[in-house]
Write a protein that holds these residues in place. Structure first.
Motif, PDB file in Angstrom:
ATOM      1  N   PRO A 132      38.732  66.419  -7.606  1.00 52.47           N
ATOM      2  CA  PRO A 132      40.156  66.165  -7.300  1.00 52.47           C
ATOM      3  C   PRO A 132      40.536  64.687  -7.385  1.00 52.47           C
ATOM      4  CG  PRO A 132      39.229  67.679  -5.709  1.00 52.47           C
ATOM      5  CD  PRO A 132      38.082  67.145  -6.514  1.00 52.47           C
ATOM      6  N   HIS A 133      39.608  63.796  -7.015  1.00 50.67           N
ATOM      7  CA  HIS A 133      39.919  62.368  -7.113  1.00 50.67           C
ATOM      8  C   HIS A 133      40.000  61.906  -8.566  1.00 50.67           C
ATOM      9  CE1 HIS A 133      38.972  62.272  -2.768  1.00 50.67           C
ATOM     10  NE2 HIS A 133      39.950  61.380  -2.789  1.00 50.67           N
ATOM     11  N   LEU A 134      39.200  62.505  -9.445  1.00 45.54           N
ATOM     12  CA  LEU A 134      39.340  62.198 -10.874  1.00 45.54           C
ATOM     13  C   LEU A 134      40.674  62.714 -11.414  1.00 45.54           C
ATOM     14  CD1 LEU A 134      35.731  62.839 -12.211  1.00 45.54           C
ATOM     15  CD2 LEU A 134      36.946  60.638 -12.117  1.00 45.54           C
ATOM     16  N   ALA A 135      41.113  63.880 -10.935  1.00 43.39           N
ATOM     17  CA  ALA A 135      42.439  64.385 -11.316  1.00 43.39           C
ATOM     18  C   ALA A 135      43.511  63.409 -10.844  1.00 43.39           C
ATOM     19  CB  ALA A 135      42.669  65.781 -10.735  1.00 43.39           C
ATOM     20  N   TYR A 136      43.355  62.916  -9.619  1.00 47.18           N
ATOM     21  CA  TYR A 136      44.275  61.907  -9.087  1.00 47.18           C
ATOM     22  C   TYR A 136      44.296  60.689 -10.027  1.00 47.18           C
ATOM     23  CZ  TYR A 136      45.853  57.905  -6.418  1.00 47.18           C
ATOM     24  OH  TYR A 136      46.513  56.763  -6.033  1.00 47.18           O
ATOM     25  N   GLY A 137      43.118  60.168 -10.348  1.00 43.89           N
ATOM     26  CA  GLY A 137      43.035  58.967 -11.178  1.00 43.89           C
ATOM     27  C   GLY A 137      43.650  59.158 -12.546  1.00 43.89           C
ATOM     28  N   ALA A 138      43.388  60.306 -13.175  1.00 37.58           N
ATOM     29  CA  ALA A 138      43.920  60.563 -14.514  1.00 37.58           C
ATOM     30  C   ALA A 138      45.439  60.655 -14.506  1.00 37.58           C
ATOM     31  CB  ALA A 138      43.313  61.844 -15.089  1.00 37.58           C
ATOM     32  N   VAL A 139      45.990  61.368 -13.544  1.00 41.35           N
ATOM     33  CA  VAL A 139      47.445  61.545 -13.499  1.00 41.35           C
ATOM     34  C   VAL A 139      48.132  60.257 -13.044  1.00 41.35           C
ATOM     35  CG1 VAL A 139      49.323  62.801 -12.362  1.00 41.35           C
ATOM     36  CG2 VAL A 139      47.331  64.044 -13.259  1.00 41.35           C
ATOM     37  N   ALA A 140      47.571  59.569 -12.063  1.00 40.02           N
ATOM     38  CA  ALA A 140      48.175  58.298 -11.626  1.00 40.02           C
ATOM     39  C   ALA A 140      48.148  57.280 -12.765  1.00 40.02           C
ATOM     40  CB  ALA A 140      47.450  57.768 -10.395  1.00 40.02           C
ATOM     41  N   TYR A 141      47.051  57.238 -13.519  1.00 41.28           N
ATOM     42  CA  TYR A 141      46.963  56.322 -14.655  1.00 41.28           C
ATOM     43  C   TYR A 141      48.027  56.669 -15.702  1.00 41.28           C
ATOM     44  CZ  TYR A 141      45.219  53.774 -18.679  1.00 41.28           C
ATOM     45  OH  TYR A 141      45.123  52.931 -19.764  1.00 41.28           O
ATOM     46  N   ALA A 142      48.141  57.952 -16.016  1.00 41.22           N
ATOM     47  CA  ALA A 142      49.146  58.382 -17.005  1.00 41.22           C
ATOM     48  C   ALA A 142      50.558  58.023 -16.523  1.00 41.22           C
ATOM     49  CB  ALA A 142      49.027  59.884 -17.268  1.00 41.22           C
ATOM     50  N   ALA A 143      50.808  58.186 -15.238  1.00 43.46           N
ATOM     51  CA  ALA A 143      52.126  57.850 -14.701  1.00 43.46           C
ATOM     52  C   ALA A 143      52.387  56.349 -14.821  1.00 43.46           C
ATOM     53  CB  ALA A 143      52.226  58.298 -13.240  1.00 43.46           C
ATOM     54  N   TYR A 144      51.391  55.532 -14.487  1.00 51.50           N
ATOM     55  CA  TYR A 144      51.557  54.086 -14.652  1.00 51.50           C
ATOM     56  C   TYR A 144      51.899  53.728 -16.091  1.00 51.50           C
ATOM     57  CZ  TYR A 144      50.345  51.406 -10.455  1.00 51.50           C
ATOM     58  OH  TYR A 144      50.380  50.777  -9.232  1.00 51.50           O
ATOM     59  N   GLU A 145      51.177  54.338 -17.016  1.00 48.23           N
ATOM     60  CA  GLU A 145      51.412  54.040 -18.436  1.00 48.23           C
ATOM     61  C   GLU A 145      52.804  54.476 -18.865  1.00 48.23           C
ATOM     62  OE1 GLU A 145      49.383  52.168 -20.507  1.00 48.23           O
ATOM     63  OE2 GLU A 145      48.555  51.789 -18.521  1.00 48.23           O
ATOM     64  N   ARG A 146      53.282  55.608 -18.382  1.00 51.18           N
ATOM     65  CA  ARG A 146      54.619  56.084 -18.737  1.00 51.18           C
ATOM     66  C   ARG A 146      55.714  55.208 -18.129  1.00 51.18           C
ATOM     67  NH1 ARG A 146      55.790  58.476 -22.798  1.00 51.18           N
ATOM     68  NH2 ARG A 146      57.602  59.407 -21.808  1.00 51.18           N
ATOM     69  N   LEU A 147      55.410  54.531 -17.037  1.00 52.30           N
ATOM     70  CA  LEU A 147      56.401  53.683 -16.377  1.00 52.30           C
ATOM     71  C   LEU A 147      56.529  52.306 -17.018  1.00 52.30           C
ATOM     72  CD1 LEU A 147      55.555  54.615 -12.672  1.00 52.30           C
ATOM     73  CD2 LEU A 147      57.646  55.207 -13.943  1.00 52.30           C
ATOM     74  N   ARG A 148      55.712  52.015 -18.005  1.00 54.09           N
ATOM     75  CA  ARG A 148      55.792  50.714 -18.690  1.00 54.09           C
ATOM     76  C   ARG A 148      57.039  50.637 -19.521  1.00 54.09           C
ATOM     77  NH1 ARG A 148      51.501  47.875 -17.664  1.00 54.09           N
ATOM     78  NH2 ARG A 148      49.525  48.909 -17.355  1.00 54.09           N
TER      79      ARG A 148
END
Length: 148
Positions: A132-148
């Motif tokens: 679950p923490h890897l799922a957190y990391g993957a989605v949070a990372y993708a969200a950061y990238e989309r917010l650029r």
């Protein structure tokens, strides 16, 4: 967009992914939810001498506050990642960093309270925590990238 706002949005997305992964694990393996967040709330309430009620009312408060602690951890981990995000880390570095921040943010306080000891976890327990923490990391990372 301000770094803290990006962190809050990415953390919220990552926390949702973590919860979905955890609930799917519960469905697939037929396991119950962890009682550790509720025990953490109980211990913290005792330590700061706050009355959270009695009986069923207290149980409901512990459940709600335990879940809110999890969201707070997810939001906080993504906010802490903010300065690193400005350097535009690669996908694996960003995912692993966010996952590590979230795992440390959830497990270190629980260990400090004496509610868990990751050194004594079984392989199954580690998998239940890491995935679950890897799922957190993957989605949070993708969200950061989309917010650029």
């Amino acid at each position: 967009m301000h770094t803290i706002v990006k962190g809050l949005l990415a953390g919220a997305a990552g926390s949702s992914a973590l919860n979905i992964a955890s609930y799917l694990d519960m469905v697939v393996r037929g396991r119950g939810a962890s009682s550790t967040p509720e025990r953490a709330v109980e211990r913290l309430a005792e330590d700061v001498d706050v009355d959270i009620g009695h009986g069923e009312e207290a149980e409901h408060r512990k459940e709600g506050l335990g879940a809110l602690l999890g969201y707070g951890t997810g939001l906080g981990a993504a906010i802490c990642y903010g300065p690193l995000a400005e350097r535009r880390p690669s996908w694996p570095v960003g995912v692993l960093a966010l996952s590590a921040f979230a795992m440390a943010g959830s497990n270190a306080p629980l260990a400090a309270l004496g509610l868990t000891d990751p050194r004594r976890w079984s392989a199954s327990a580690w998998i239940s925590d890491i995935v679950p923490h890897l799922a957190y990391g993957a989605v949070a990372y993708a969200a950061y990238e989309r917010l650029r």
